[in-house]
Every structure is written in C-alpha cells, then in structure tokens.
Design an enzyme around this catalytic site. Structure first.
Site, PDB file in Angstrom:
ATOM      1  N   ARG A  66       0.839  -1.201   0.000  1.00  0.00           N
ATOM      2  CA  ARG A  66       0.000   0.000   0.000  1.00  0.00           C
ATOM      3  C   ARG A  66       0.875   1.254   0.000  1.00  0.00           C
ATOM      4  O   ARG A  66       1.965   1.262   0.608  1.00  0.00           O
ATOM      5  CB  ARG A  66      -0.869  -0.013   1.263  1.00  0.00           C
ATOM      6  N   THR A 111       5.998  -9.440  10.965  1.00  0.00           N
ATOM      7  CA  THR A 111       6.936  -9.651   9.874  1.00  0.00           C
ATOM      8  C   THR A 111       7.512 -11.052   9.976  1.00  0.00           C
ATOM      9  O   THR A 111       7.933 -11.460  11.061  1.00  0.00           O
ATOM     10  CB  THR A 111       8.079  -8.624   9.951  1.00  0.00           C
ATOM     11  N   ASN A 138      -5.823   4.332  -7.405  1.00  0.00           N
ATOM     12  CA  ASN A 138      -7.057   4.937  -6.891  1.00  0.00           C
ATOM     13  C   ASN A 138      -7.962   5.379  -8.032  1.00  0.00           C
ATOM     14  O   ASN A 138      -8.252   4.574  -8.891  1.00  0.00           O
ATOM     15  CB  ASN A 138      -6.774   6.059  -5.889  1.00  0.00           C
ATOM     16  N   GLY A 152     -13.419  -1.126  -7.670  1.00  0.00           N
ATOM     17  CA  GLY A 152     -14.609  -0.297  -7.472  1.00  0.00           C
ATOM     18  C   GLY A 152     -14.759   0.263  -6.076  1.00  0.00           C
ATOM     19  O   GLY A 152     -15.870   0.305  -5.536  1.00  0.00           O
ATOM     20  N   GLY A 153     -13.629   0.711  -5.466  1.00  0.00           N
ATOM     21  CA  GLY A 153     -13.712   1.356  -4.153  1.00  0.00           C
ATOM     22  C   GLY A 153     -14.403   0.458  -3.148  1.00  0.00           C
ATOM     23  O   GLY A 153     -14.177  -0.760  -3.122  1.00  0.00           O
TER      24      GLY A 153
HETATM   25  N1  GLY Z   1      -8.251   3.269  -3.537  1.00  0.00           N
HETATM   26  C1  GLY Z   1      -9.376   2.608  -3.087  1.00  0.00           C
HETATM   27  C2  GLY Z   1      -9.103   1.525  -2.131  1.00  0.00           C
HETATM   28  O1  GLY Z   1      -7.971   1.119  -1.950  1.00  0.00           O
HETATM   29  O2  GLY Z   1     -10.028   1.081  -1.491  1.00  0.00           O
END
Ligand code: GLY
Length: 565
Positions: free
Chosen positions: A100, A377, A397, A469-470
């Site tokens: 991330r 870890t 995103n 899709g978020g």
């Molecule tokens: N960018 C949207 C998500 O990671 O949920």
C-alpha cells in the site's frame, strides 16, 4: 456529486495440476492441466499464461500481469500505485504482502484543510494527492521470496508493449475522455495521453509510452533500487519540490512492502483468507460472512428477497464499524474482535428479518482496546511453486490517479492520499466517511477496501476472488464468496448475478437493475432506499473442482478475460 471510480485489479492466478479436459456447462472455460489467469485485459491474461509456460510460477505470472496492466490499463493501476497480494503456496503456506502507498514524512493530519475547510481537490489531483508508491516493492518482495523468475523476465514483455504501443479499447478511451481536462494540467501527462490540440486519444488510436518502457527497462537492469533509491526517487522528489508536493527522495528510500499476518476466518465449511488492515476488505468480508452464518441463505435461495435483505443489513452494520475503527494498524488499534464469531452473533440479532433497520453508529467489538491487529513480519523459505494461488488487487485509486506523470518516466502517480479521512465527517471520493483512526499522519498507509481473497476447503484452495470499485469491492467479493459457497455457482455464473452494495453512509442501497422487479419491489416495501444502477464493479474469480479442473472468469461488465493453457 459522487463520480464513477474504478480501481484496477486484479490478476487472480493459479497454477497447478488438474486432471481432465471437460468444459464447465456455465463458464465454457476449459479445464486445464497447467494454470489459469483472470484479469481485466487480454494482454495481461496472455502474459500471465506465457510466464507460466516459460517456467514461472503463479507469483511470477501475477507480477507479469500486474506490470502489463500498468501499460495497457494504466488508468487503473501501475507502478505509480500500490497493491495487496494474498498468496497460498503449494506447500500450504499462506502469506499476504502489503504494498500500500505511504504518506510522506512531511504529511500532517490537517494538510488538506484551508481555514478549517476540507479541500478534496488537493487530496485528489496534483502533487499533494500521491502517496509513496508500493507496487514495485511488493512485487520485488514477492518474487524474490516466492517466484522462480527475475523481475527483468516479467518486466520486459510489458516494456515492449509500452514501446510499440497498443490501440485504445473502448474503456480506456472512455476514461481518458472523462479526465482530459485534469491531465492537461500536467505537461508530461498531456504529452503522453493527449494530442497536440489538447483532445484525448480516441478509441482505436495508438498509445505509445516510450518513457514508461525506459522506466521498466531501467528497473529490469538495475532492480527496484532504481525506483526507490535511484533516478526515479530523485526525479519525483525534484518534481514535487518544484510543484508544491511533500514527497521526497528520502520517502522513497524509507518505503517498505510489509509481510503481514493473513486474516483467516471460517465461513460454514470453508476457510477464508483475506487481507488484514490497512485493508478494510479482509476484516469486513469476514465480519459480514460471520453475521450471515446465522442465516440459512441456501434455504432462501440466491435470487430471493430474503437473501438480498440480509446481505444489505449485514453490510450496513459492518460499514458503520469500518468508518469508526479501521486504519493503519501500525498507527492505530484496530480491534480483532471485529471478526469474532461472538461479535457477529451480537450483530446478527440486531437484524430485523422483515424490515430495513437504522444503524445509528458503529458497534463495540469485544476487547476493543486490548486485542488488536499488529504488524507481523515473517520469513518463509522458497520452495517449488506447483499449485500456488495468488490473489492480487492493485490500484492508483481513481481514474489516472493524481493525473501527474513524473516527467521523463511515464509513471502516473496515484491519488491514494484521498483514501485517508481528510477531515472527520467529510466523505472521500467514494462517499466514504472516516474518523481519527484513518486520519493522515507521516508514514501512515491510507485505509483501503481492496479485498483479494482465497477460499480453502479441507485445507485446499477451491476459489479466489477480488474486485475493483472502491468500497463496492468488499460487497462484490462478499457476493462472489456467498454465491460460490452457499449456492455452488461457478465463476462466470456468479459474476452474471446482480451486484448490491450498502456502505452505511449514505443510507442507500446501490443495486443493479438486473436483480429484477421481483427483488427490487419487495426490497422497497421493506424500507430500503434503492439506488438502481445499470452496472457497477469489476470482479475476477477462479475456482478449482475436486477433480482439479480450473474454471475462471473475468467480469463481463468490463470485458475481463480469463484463460487457461
Ligand atoms: N483506492 C481505493 C481503495 O484502496 O479502497
């Protein structure tokens, strides 16, 4: 106005042994003795299978697909963004990799406020919108530990397509057209994606990305250090400094992909392996399944009002918890009790089986402050890869992320900073509310909904799904698991069913019209506030039968492609 957004996802790939060559009656997918790949683009699916053919395993093939998607589907994902990977190896080991994005060291809680007022345009477009990208680090970590090939082997096929170019399919041309004004704000973006007169490339026109090809080749030659400690970090830091951004070369050097403890839960007679925080996906897919375990969905049937009603009610309860409790576990305490069976029982009894309920606020899971998700870890030894499964979801995103291409690199930077809660009570681009747990902080990772998931039965992988899709990702993956486990549907068939989504706030049910009036009418009568959609989401799924045959499907909503060899 809530715009349409899409995340890129996901190569879901398996390789392993299978026995026969029968065709599935629903999917028409050939069983395969070698492997399967499902992605949203035929070139990505092809490169994954080519990688398996040349001796790579599922980890190599997933990475090859991800890198190709960064070229041919770069409005959704790419090396300027991040990803999560869930890996189940042939020897039974399970691990998850957190790639991330990370907030720069100079990021602060109120950096998106001006005179106390939230400025979403700052977290969505331009220099302040991007977090430090994690995809290259995650791919590198995964491949070095669990792959058979080298990063160079999987980068070069994608570099070739970037250099030669490809003709824009309808989806790409459509998305490009929608953001051409914002892309025009940034000279390097304009030069690649727009014509000299400022209009966007259109359907069927050739998109060449020569700088991106050079970037891929430089990483192939010099390794991921070129990206995190070398020229890419330097160029990005320089551009940020000149354009009001905070990200520095040092932020890149400080970035690390993290091996976290997989989230493992039981649903009926299956085991669900998902992504822990900073994804909310694994937690809430598991939480909703735990709630639904208290209801006999199979008895009601897949396309029944009862099943839709119960799913919507469970979603509401879970998304209220998401808004309050979820954030980066390295910075805030995220209760493990959210996925406990006892808490799910408490929530299940709150559901009125005949009437839409009002969920005023989040619940309180057991031991909320003492039993929390932590960073774990771990190291695993490398072994043969036969029978590996990988579910990977990646994103920059919203469409074309921050719209910024770092000059000379061809890399589109993400706008993942918008996944933080920029101010309590202010919805992000997906309409999601967040709280202190997901406030911006230096070095923190924004909360995600990405939910790459692998399902086991009797210890063996039988199903995998993930989506774009978020926040609807959580709902799509949930529906895929339920439709497979409770209703026995194969991948294509389950993706053909209607999608439904409730994220607690706003209090509305997004539902595809194809659910039919026999479902929509009674749901309205039960008090649900329906927002009918023609279509939303993009999910890929694969399954393996007890006989070892693979079946898979890319989402028909976006012309996704699954294939085998
Ligand atoms: N960018 C949207 C998500 O990671 O949920």
């Amino acid at each position: 106005m809530h715009r349409r957004h899409f995340l890129k996802t996901l190569p879901v790939i398996a390789s392993g042994a299978a026995m026969s060559g029968a065709l599935d009656p629903f999917t028409a997918q050939a069983a395969t003795p070698h492997g399967i790949a499902a992605t949203v683009h035929p070139l990505a699916t092809k490169v994954a299978l080519d990688t398996l053919k040349k001796g790579g395993n599922a980890i190599d093939a997933t990475i090859a697909a991800g890198l190709m998607l960064g070229v041919v589907d770069g409005f959704n994902s790419g090396i300027g963004g991040g990803c999560f990977m869930v890996i189940r190896r042939a020897n039974g080991e399970v691990m998850v990799i957190d790639g991330r994005e990370m907030a720069p060291a100079a990021a602060t809680r109120d950096m998106y406020l001006k005179d106390g007022k939230a400025m979403p345009e700052w977290s969505q477009t331009g220099a302040l919108a991007a977090g430090v990208p994690g995809e290259v680090a995650a791919f590198d970590l995964a491949q070095k530990n669990y792959g058979k090939l080298k990063l160079a082997d999987v980068l070069l096929p994608a570099a070739e397509i970037a250099e030669k170019g490809f003709r824009l399919p309808i989806e790409y041309a459509d998305r490009l057209g929608r953001v051409q004004k914002e892309l025009a704000l940034f000279p390097a973006s304009k030069e690649i994606f727009l014509k000299a007169n400022g209009s966007a490339l259109r359907l069927g026109e050739l998109l060449k990305q020569e700088d991106l090809a050079k970037t891929y080749r430089a990483i192939a030659k010099e390794g991921s250090d070129w990206f995190y400690r070398g020229e890419f970090a330097q160029r990005t830091g320089d551009w940020m400094k000149a354009n009001g951004g905070l990200m520095t070369k040092e932020d890149f050097a400080n970035y690390k992909a993290v091996l976290r403890e997989p989230l493992r839960t039981k649903y009926r007679d299956h085991e669900i392996i998902g992504m822990p925080p900073p994804s909310s996906g694994g937690v809430h897919v598991a939480q909703i399944l735990n709630i639904l375990e208290h209801f006999d969905l199979a008895q009601f049937g897949s396309e029944s009002v009862e099943t839709y009603h119960l799913i919507i009610e469970a979603m509401k309860l879970a998304f209220a918890d998401r808004a309050w409790w979820l954030g980066d576990p390295d910075f805030v305490s995220v209760p493990r009790g959210l996925v406990s069976k006892a808490y799910a029982q408490e929530l299940a009894v709150r559901i009125n089986r005949k009437q839409a309920g009002k969920v005023e606020k989040h619940g309180t899971p057991p031991n909320a402050t003492t039993d929390i998700f932590r960073k774990h870890t771990t190291h695993y030894t490398v072994a043969d890869a036969e029978g590996n499964w990988v579910a990977c979801t990646a994103t920059i995103n919203t469409t074309f992320g921050s719209k910024v291409v770092v000059p000379g690199t061809g890399v589109v930077l993400n706008n993942e900073m918008d996944d933080f809660s920029i101010q309590p009570g202010v919805p992000n681009s997906f309409g999601l509310l967040g709280n202190e747990a997901n406030a911006v902080a230096a070095g923190k990772r924004p909360l995600s909904s990405m939910s790459p998931t692998i399902v086991l039965k009797d210890g063996k992988p039988v199903f995998s799904a993930g989506a774009a899709g978020g926040p609807t990702i959580i709902s799509q993956v949930l529906l895929a698991v339920i439709r497979h486990v409770d209703f026995g549907m194969p991948p294509l068939r389950l993706l053909q069913q209607a999608n439904v989504h409730h994220q607690w706030s706003p209090d509305e049910v997004k539902i595809e019209a194809k659910a039919g009036e026999h479902i929509l009418g009674p749901l309205k009568q039960r008090g649900h506030n329906l927002k009918q959609m023609s279509s939303f989401g993009a999910c890929q799924a694969i399954a393996q039968t007890p006989a070892g045959e693979f079946h898979g499907a890319g989402d028909p909503r976006v012309n996704g492609k699954a294939d085998t060899f």
